[in-house]
Design a protein around this motif. Structure first.
Motif, PDB file in Angstrom:
ATOM      1  N   SER A 115      -3.846  -2.257   1.026  1.00  0.00           N
ATOM      2  CA  SER A 115      -3.334  -2.015  -0.358  1.00  0.00           C
ATOM      3  C   SER A 115      -3.661  -0.758  -1.100  1.00  0.00           C
ATOM      4  O   SER A 115      -3.396  -0.369  -1.957  1.00  0.00           O
ATOM      5  N   SER A 116      -5.588  -0.837  -0.188  1.00  0.00           N
ATOM      6  CA  SER A 116      -5.904   0.625  -1.279  1.00  0.00           C
ATOM      7  C   SER A 116      -5.001   2.458  -0.994  1.00  0.00           C
ATOM      8  O   SER A 116      -5.181   2.934  -1.401  1.00  0.00           O
ATOM      9  N   VAL A 117      -4.884   1.917   0.086  1.00  0.00           N
ATOM     10  CA  VAL A 117      -4.249   3.404   1.473  1.00  0.00           C
ATOM     11  C   VAL A 117      -3.155   3.432   0.721  1.00  0.00           C
ATOM     12  O   VAL A 117      -2.444   4.553   0.224  1.00  0.00           O
ATOM     13  N   GLY A 118      -2.203   2.329   0.445  1.00  0.00           N
ATOM     14  CA  GLY A 118      -0.991   1.984  -0.423  1.00  0.00           C
ATOM     15  C   GLY A 118      -0.796   2.405  -1.554  1.00  0.00           C
ATOM     16  O   GLY A 118      -0.131   2.914  -2.691  1.00  0.00           O
ATOM     17  N   TYR A 119      -1.902   2.078  -2.529  1.00  0.00           N
ATOM     18  CA  TYR A 119      -2.070   2.298  -3.929  1.00  0.00           C
ATOM     19  C   TYR A 119      -2.373   3.533  -4.064  1.00  0.00           C
ATOM     20  O   TYR A 119      -1.781   4.655  -4.548  1.00  0.00           O
ATOM     21  N   GLN A 120      -3.058   4.804  -2.638  1.00  0.00           N
ATOM     22  CA  GLN A 120      -2.973   6.328  -3.354  1.00  0.00           C
ATOM     23  C   GLN A 120      -2.027   6.701  -2.639  1.00  0.00           C
ATOM     24  O   GLN A 120      -1.645   7.615  -3.205  1.00  0.00           O
ATOM     25  N   SER A 121      -0.925   5.929  -1.814  1.00  0.00           N
ATOM     26  CA  SER A 121       0.014   7.008  -1.737  1.00  0.00           C
ATOM     27  C   SER A 121       0.890   6.628  -3.085  1.00  0.00           C
ATOM     28  O   SER A 121       1.426   7.826  -3.286  1.00  0.00           O
ATOM     29  N   LEU A 122       0.607   5.463  -3.171  1.00  0.00           N
ATOM     30  CA  LEU A 122       1.507   5.180  -4.324  1.00  0.00           C
ATOM     31  C   LEU A 122       1.017   6.304  -5.639  1.00  0.00           C
ATOM     32  O   LEU A 122       2.363   6.767  -6.443  1.00  0.00           O
ATOM     33  N   ALA A 123      -0.003   6.400  -5.951  1.00  0.00           N
ATOM     34  CA  ALA A 123      -0.598   7.019  -7.110  1.00  0.00           C
ATOM     35  C   ALA A 123      -0.259   8.605  -6.963  1.00  0.00           C
ATOM     36  O   ALA A 123       0.355   9.384  -7.776  1.00  0.00           O
ATOM     37  N   GLY A 124      -0.897   8.904  -6.156  1.00  0.00           N
ATOM     38  CA  GLY A 124      -0.637  10.289  -5.161  1.00  0.00           C
ATOM     39  C   GLY A 124       0.640  10.676  -5.422  1.00  0.00           C
ATOM     40  O   GLY A 124       1.764  12.054  -5.921  1.00  0.00           O
ATOM     41  N   ALA A 125       2.328   9.770  -5.038  1.00  0.00           N
ATOM     42  CA  ALA A 125       3.564  10.274  -4.906  1.00  0.00           C
ATOM     43  C   ALA A 125       3.815  10.132  -6.490  1.00  0.00           C
ATOM     44  O   ALA A 125       4.750  11.292  -7.424  1.00  0.00           O
ATOM     45  N   LEU A 126       3.275   9.093  -7.170  1.00  0.00           N
ATOM     46  CA  LEU A 126       3.510   9.541  -8.851  1.00  0.00           C
ATOM     47  C   LEU A 126       2.641  10.456 -10.003  1.00  0.00           C
ATOM     48  O   LEU A 126       3.442  11.593 -10.929  1.00  0.00           O
ATOM     49  N   PHE A 127       1.412  11.068  -9.439  1.00  0.00           N
ATOM     50  CA  PHE A 127       1.319  12.243  -9.741  1.00  0.00           C
ATOM     51  C   PHE A 127       1.834  13.712  -9.538  1.00  0.00           C
ATOM     52  O   PHE A 127       1.835  14.259 -10.607  1.00  0.00           O
ATOM     53  N   VAL A 128       2.521  14.046  -8.501  1.00  0.00           N
ATOM     54  CA  VAL A 128       3.434  14.790  -8.081  1.00  0.00           C
ATOM     55  C   VAL A 128       4.772  14.610  -9.101  1.00  0.00           C
ATOM     56  O   VAL A 128       4.629  15.792  -9.387  1.00  0.00           O
ATOM     57  N   THR A 163      -1.232  -3.347  -7.253  1.00  0.00           N
ATOM     58  CA  THR A 163      -1.934  -3.916  -8.013  1.00  0.00           C
ATOM     59  C   THR A 163      -2.591  -5.530  -7.523  1.00  0.00           C
ATOM     60  O   THR A 163      -4.009  -5.824  -7.534  1.00  0.00           O
ATOM     61  N   GLN A 164      -0.965  -5.918  -7.793  1.00  0.00           N
ATOM     62  CA  GLN A 164      -1.331  -7.676  -6.849  1.00  0.00           C
ATOM     63  C   GLN A 164      -1.666  -8.133  -6.038  1.00  0.00           C
ATOM     64  O   GLN A 164      -2.683  -8.763  -5.872  1.00  0.00           O
ATOM     65  N   VAL A 165      -1.077  -7.142  -5.407  1.00  0.00           N
ATOM     66  CA  VAL A 165      -1.775  -7.578  -3.715  1.00  0.00           C
ATOM     67  C   VAL A 165      -2.902  -6.916  -3.456  1.00  0.00           C
ATOM     68  O   VAL A 165      -3.646  -8.061  -2.897  1.00  0.00           O
ATOM     69  N   LEU A 166      -3.727  -5.950  -4.296  1.00  0.00           N
ATOM     70  CA  LEU A 166      -5.008  -6.051  -4.229  1.00  0.00           C
ATOM     71  C   LEU A 166      -5.872  -7.132  -4.914  1.00  0.00           C
ATOM     72  O   LEU A 166      -7.139  -7.667  -3.975  1.00  0.00           O
ATOM     73  N   PHE A 167      -5.351  -7.309  -5.808  1.00  0.00           N
ATOM     74  CA  PHE A 167      -6.244  -8.168  -6.400  1.00  0.00           C
ATOM     75  C   PHE A 167      -6.484  -9.741  -5.518  1.00  0.00           C
ATOM     76  O   PHE A 167      -7.752 -10.426  -5.681  1.00  0.00           O
ATOM     77  N   ALA A 168      -5.045  -9.891  -5.464  1.00  0.00           N
ATOM     78  CA  ALA A 168      -5.547 -11.676  -4.221  1.00  0.00           C
ATOM     79  C   ALA A 168      -5.993 -10.756  -3.075  1.00  0.00           C
ATOM     80  O   ALA A 168      -6.953 -12.363  -3.319  1.00  0.00           O
ATOM     81  N   HIS A 169      -6.405  -9.999  -3.053  1.00  0.00           N
ATOM     82  CA  HIS A 169      -7.619  -9.799  -1.145  1.00  0.00           C
ATOM     83  C   HIS A 169      -8.357  -9.655  -1.311  1.00  0.00           C
ATOM     84  O   HIS A 169      -9.481 -10.310  -0.573  1.00  0.00           O
ATOM     85  N   LEU A 170      -8.774  -9.149  -2.858  1.00  0.00           N
ATOM     86  CA  LEU A 170     -10.130  -9.456  -3.694  1.00  0.00           C
ATOM     87  C   LEU A 170     -10.352 -10.590  -3.642  1.00  0.00           C
ATOM     88  O   LEU A 170     -11.431 -10.989  -3.432  1.00  0.00           O
TER      89      LEU A 170
END
Length: 187
Positions: A115-128, A163-170
């Protein structure tokens, strides 16, 4: 005579923490699956769905982290069952219980990584996408105007699901570490 471990107290603690973990992860999992389904249905209905192709890897990793969350939910249910068994005459050994908790730790750590790598991918795509926006308000001439790609609410929902799946795993990781520490603290 040496002190006997307080099995009823440990059993109660494992059951309570197991249920709390299970229900928090279930609620967050329902939010994640709802957002992912809404995102898939909504993006297929969106007019410019071809411009959101950069979100695909992030959504795939989020979906994989969700499947790991389902396995983590099953581990949470097994923790509740182990908590019940600790107070019975046929209680599991410390090794069996710690192996159960360690499996949950590994699954939650893998879920955090994906989920962290997925978050980075999503944030990078939205930044571009945000960096390609023209300043000000664009009154384009139809589909030939490629200057302005506003970030839509569906794209922000994809970040929310991650973010929700990341928090659930945390949450699962924190509760498993606390239970593992309680088991090893027993004499």
């Amino acid at each position: 005579m040496p002190d006997q471990p307080d099995f009823p107290l440990l059993s109660l603690g494992m059951r309570r923490i197991g249920w709390i973990r299970f229900w928090i992860q279930t609620i967050l999992g329902v939010v994640v699956i709802g957002v992912l389904l809404f995102n898939n249905v909504g993006s297929s209905l969106a007019r410019n769905s071809e411009r959101a192709l950069g979100l695909g890897p992030g959504l795939s990793l989020t979906t994989f982290a969700f499947f790991l969350l389902l396995y983590s939910l099953w581990q949470g249910w097994l923790i509740v069952r182990a908590g019940r068994a600790i107070n019975s005459p046929a209680r599991p050994s410390r090794g069996e219980t710690s192996r159960l908790l360690k499996r949950g730790l590994i699954v939650d750590l893998l879920g955090l990584v994906f989920s962290s790598v997925g978050y980075q991918s999503l944030a990078g795509a939205l930044f571009v996408q945000a960096s390609m926006q023209a300043p000000g308000i664009s009154l384009g001439v139809g589909k030939f105007d490629m200057n302005n790609y506003p970030i839509t609410s569906l794209e922000m929902l994809s970040v929310l699901s991650n973010t929700q799946v990341l928090f659930a795993h945390l949450i699962g990781l924190i509760f498993s570490l606390w239970l593992l520490q309680r088991i090893y603290r027993l004499k």
